[in-house]
Design a protein around this motif. Structure first.
Motif, PDB file in Angstrom:
ATOM      1  N   VAL A  13      -6.566   0.386  -5.564  1.00  0.00           N
ATOM      2  CA  VAL A  13      -6.833   0.053  -6.963  1.00  0.00           C
ATOM      3  C   VAL A  13      -7.942   0.937  -7.515  1.00  0.00           C
ATOM      4  O   VAL A  13      -7.833   1.483  -8.621  1.00  0.00           O
ATOM      5  N   ASP A  14      -9.031   1.096  -6.750  1.00  0.00           N
ATOM      6  CA  ASP A  14     -10.172   1.864  -7.228  1.00  0.00           C
ATOM      7  C   ASP A  14      -9.861   3.356  -7.299  1.00  0.00           C
ATOM      8  O   ASP A  14     -10.318   4.055  -8.219  1.00  0.00           O
ATOM      9  N   ALA A  15      -9.082   3.862  -6.335  1.00  0.00           N
ATOM     10  CA  ALA A  15      -8.788   5.299  -6.297  1.00  0.00           C
ATOM     11  C   ALA A  15      -7.589   5.656  -7.168  1.00  0.00           C
ATOM     12  O   ALA A  15      -7.448   6.809  -7.579  1.00  0.00           O
ATOM     13  N   SER A  33       0.028   3.295   3.293  1.00  0.00           N
ATOM     14  CA  SER A  33       1.329   2.785   2.856  1.00  0.00           C
ATOM     15  C   SER A  33       1.787   1.623   3.727  1.00  0.00           C
ATOM     16  O   SER A  33       2.310   0.615   3.220  1.00  0.00           O
ATOM     17  N   LYS A  34       1.562   1.723   5.058  1.00  0.00           N
ATOM     18  CA  LYS A  34       1.975   0.653   5.969  1.00  0.00           C
ATOM     19  C   LYS A  34       1.166  -0.626   5.724  1.00  0.00           C
ATOM     20  O   LYS A  34       1.719  -1.728   5.749  1.00  0.00           O
ATOM     21  N   ARG A  35      -0.132  -0.476   5.487  1.00  0.00           N
ATOM     22  CA  ARG A  35      -0.973  -1.655   5.238  1.00  0.00           C
ATOM     23  C   ARG A  35      -0.552  -2.363   3.944  1.00  0.00           C
ATOM     24  O   ARG A  35      -0.486  -3.594   3.900  1.00  0.00           O
ATOM     25  N   ILE A  36      -0.311  -1.586   2.906  1.00  0.00           N
ATOM     26  CA  ILE A  36       0.088  -2.196   1.635  1.00  0.00           C
ATOM     27  C   ILE A  36       1.446  -2.866   1.769  1.00  0.00           C
ATOM     28  O   ILE A  36       1.664  -3.980   1.261  1.00  0.00           O
ATOM     29  N   VAL A  45       5.263 -10.631  -2.565  1.00  0.00           N
ATOM     30  CA  VAL A  45       5.296 -10.048  -3.908  1.00  0.00           C
ATOM     31  C   VAL A  45       5.038  -8.551  -3.810  1.00  0.00           C
ATOM     32  O   VAL A  45       4.524  -8.051  -2.797  1.00  0.00           O
ATOM     33  N   GLN A  46       5.372  -7.836  -4.865  1.00  0.00           N
ATOM     34  CA  GLN A  46       5.046  -6.414  -4.953  1.00  0.00           C
ATOM     35  C   GLN A  46       3.730  -6.263  -5.712  1.00  0.00           C
ATOM     36  O   GLN A  46       3.554  -6.845  -6.776  1.00  0.00           O
ATOM     37  N   LEU A  47       2.796  -5.498  -5.130  1.00  0.00           N
ATOM     38  CA  LEU A  47       1.467  -5.343  -5.716  1.00  0.00           C
ATOM     39  C   LEU A  47       1.330  -4.082  -6.554  1.00  0.00           C
ATOM     40  O   LEU A  47       0.540  -4.048  -7.503  1.00  0.00           O
ATOM     41  N   PHE A  48       2.083  -3.025  -6.183  1.00  0.00           N
ATOM     42  CA  PHE A  48       1.974  -1.750  -6.881  1.00  0.00           C
ATOM     43  C   PHE A  48       3.361  -1.246  -7.272  1.00  0.00           C
ATOM     44  O   PHE A  48       4.365  -1.533  -6.611  1.00  0.00           O
ATOM     45  N   THR A  49       3.390  -0.466  -8.327  1.00  0.00           N
ATOM     46  CA  THR A  49       4.530   0.402  -8.626  1.00  0.00           C
ATOM     47  C   THR A  49       4.006   1.825  -8.593  1.00  0.00           C
ATOM     48  O   THR A  49       2.883   2.092  -9.035  1.00  0.00           O
ATOM     49  N   ARG A  50       4.803   2.726  -8.045  1.00  0.00           N
ATOM     50  CA  ARG A  50       4.390   4.125  -7.958  1.00  0.00           C
ATOM     51  C   ARG A  50       4.925   4.872  -9.176  1.00  0.00           C
ATOM     52  O   ARG A  50       6.099   4.754  -9.545  1.00  0.00           O
ATOM     53  N   THR A  51       4.043   5.653  -9.799  1.00  0.00           N
ATOM     54  CA  THR A  51       4.404   6.466 -10.960  1.00  0.00           C
ATOM     55  C   THR A  51       3.922   7.885 -10.690  1.00  0.00           C
ATOM     56  O   THR A  51       3.133   8.122  -9.763  1.00  0.00           O
ATOM     57  N   ASP A  60       1.569  -9.314 -10.465  1.00  0.00           N
ATOM     58  CA  ASP A  60       1.082 -10.020  -9.278  1.00  0.00           C
ATOM     59  C   ASP A  60      -0.129  -9.302  -8.702  1.00  0.00           C
ATOM     60  O   ASP A  60      -1.070  -9.946  -8.195  1.00  0.00           O
ATOM     61  N   GLY A  61      -0.133  -7.991  -8.753  1.00  0.00           N
ATOM     62  CA  GLY A  61      -1.283  -7.226  -8.264  1.00  0.00           C
ATOM     63  C   GLY A  61      -2.529  -7.526  -9.066  1.00  0.00           C
ATOM     64  O   GLY A  61      -3.623  -7.687  -8.511  1.00  0.00           O
ATOM     65  N   HIS A  62      -2.374  -7.607 -10.407  1.00  0.00           N
ATOM     66  CA  HIS A  62      -3.502  -7.966 -11.275  1.00  0.00           C
ATOM     67  C   HIS A  62      -4.020  -9.362 -10.950  1.00  0.00           C
ATOM     68  O   HIS A  62      -5.231  -9.614 -10.967  1.00  0.00           O
ATOM     69  N   ALA A  63      -3.094 -10.290 -10.665  1.00  0.00           N
ATOM     70  CA  ALA A  63      -3.513 -11.658 -10.342  1.00  0.00           C
ATOM     71  C   ALA A  63      -4.253 -11.716  -9.004  1.00  0.00           C
ATOM     72  O   ALA A  63      -5.195 -12.505  -8.829  1.00  0.00           O
ATOM     73  N   PHE A  64      -3.833 -10.883  -8.057  1.00  0.00           N
ATOM     74  CA  PHE A  64      -4.410 -10.903  -6.714  1.00  0.00           C
ATOM     75  C   PHE A  64      -5.755 -10.182  -6.647  1.00  0.00           C
ATOM     76  O   PHE A  64      -6.618 -10.526  -5.826  1.00  0.00           O
ATOM     77  N   LEU A  65      -5.981  -9.203  -7.518  1.00  0.00           N
ATOM     78  CA  LEU A  65      -7.143  -8.327  -7.411  1.00  0.00           C
ATOM     79  C   LEU A  65      -8.491  -9.063  -7.406  1.00  0.00           C
ATOM     80  O   LEU A  65      -9.318  -8.823  -6.528  1.00  0.00           O
ATOM     81  N   PRO A  66      -8.793  -9.957  -8.376  1.00  0.00           N
ATOM     82  CA  PRO A  66     -10.124 -10.593  -8.353  1.00  0.00           C
ATOM     83  C   PRO A  66     -10.364 -11.410  -7.088  1.00  0.00           C
ATOM     84  O   PRO A  66     -11.480 -11.470  -6.582  1.00  0.00           O
TER      85      PRO A  66
END
Length: 310
Positions: A13-15, A33-36, A45-51, A60-66
């Motif tokens: 998220v930070d990088a 990639s394996k850890r994520i 759930v899926q936390l990231f989409t790659r662009t 879901d990633g936004h909800a999990f982040l805090p």
């Protein structure tokens, strides 16, 4: 939940890129990639989409982040609470109202930036066990005693011999004396119900009584300091002993007298105990503080077993 996977999630998220997160964590991009992927699988759930611009958080990633950041912060606080150099310096003293606690207050006044965690263990034996186990960094105690020899790996440095004073009520036979000698106390009842068999202070007062033929009476329920002071204030025959640097408050109506002991002056010896290999960085400051204040005073009596060198 895999803690390292959570750390990796926050790093991505930070990088904003898996490759940059891998560099920050000093691991391969494939490991990121394996850890994520494992974290997403465990959460369902899926936390990231790659662009083309990097990794972007899903809803879901936004909800999990805090919550992920809270987990990492809690873990860091937990580590800091026990990590030498970041946790408080833990020091054991025999009592919070006695002279060793005053010595620590003076140290903290001289070094206010050093965080202290002051504890009171049951006796010197418990203090030495805690030191050996690493659950405390130092202790201020009267050691070693015949019952509590210094274990291998521990060091003790004499730091302070506290002169004793006689405490009597206004009607006691010795109340008008400016000073008294140990010989003057022969035949008088010195009541000390706080003495506990097997402790270092029991060993000290047994040696004191034997050396000067004193009657030190530990018998009776120990209801605490205030009832003891009440009994001394009301009695023409009962006295007790207190340290010169141990200050107590009592009602003015008690009219208690503190009378110095002389020729010789019995003194209660305090030593600084620590592990020889304790890595806590502020322990040296504690040593230096006490070393600067140690002085030799003539005319003091302490038991032979209490004369130690580091």
């Amino acid at each position: 939940m895999d803690f390292e996977a959570v750390r990796t999630f926050v790093a991505v998220v930070d990088a904003q890129r898996f490759q940059d997160a891998a560099a920050d964590l000093a691991i391969r991009q494939q490991a990121v990639s394996k850890r994520i992927a494992a974290l997403e699988k465990s959460l369902g759930v899926q936390l990231f989409t790659r662009t083309p611009r990097g990794a972007r958080l899903t809803l879901d990633g936004h909800a999990f982040l805090p919550h992920a950041r809270t987990v990492l912060q809690a873990a860091e606080r937990a580590l800091a609470s026990v990590r030498p150099g970041s946790r408080a310096l833990r020091v054991d003293v025999v009592g919070r109202k006695l002279a060793p606690a005053g010595l620590l207050r003076a140290f903290h006044g001289a070094h206010p930036h050093i965080e202290l965690d002051v504890v009171t263990l049951e006796h010197a034996g418990a203090a030495m066990e805690a030191l050996s186990a690493g659950t405390v960094d130092a202790a201020i105690r009267c050691v070693p005693t015949p019952a509590h020899p210094l274990p291998e790996g521990l060091r003790a440095r004499p730091i302070f011999d506290e002169p004793l004073e006689l405490l009597v009520g206004p009607d006691h036979k010795l109340a008008k004396a400016r000073t008294v000698t140990p010989e003057d106390l022969v035949g008088h009842r010195i009541w000390m119900p706080g003495i506990v068999t097997g402790t270092e202070w029991a060993a000290y007062y047994e040696s004191l009584a034997a050396a000067f033929d004193l009657t030190i009476d530990p018998v009776g329920p120990n209801f605490g300091l205030e009832p003891l002071l009440d009994a001394v204030a009301d009695s023409p025959t009962v006295a007790t002993l207190v340290g010169e640097d141990t200050r107590f408050l009592w009602p003015a109506t008690h009219q208690l007298r503190r009378i110095p002991l002389r020729d010789p002056t019995p003194a209660y010896p305090h030593s600084l105990l620590h592990r020889a290999d304790d890595p806590h960085p502020t322990l040296a400051a504690l040593h230096d503080h006490f070393a600067a204040g140690v002085g030799t005073r003539a005319g003091l009596w302490v038991p032979d077993w209490a004369r130690i060198t580091e």
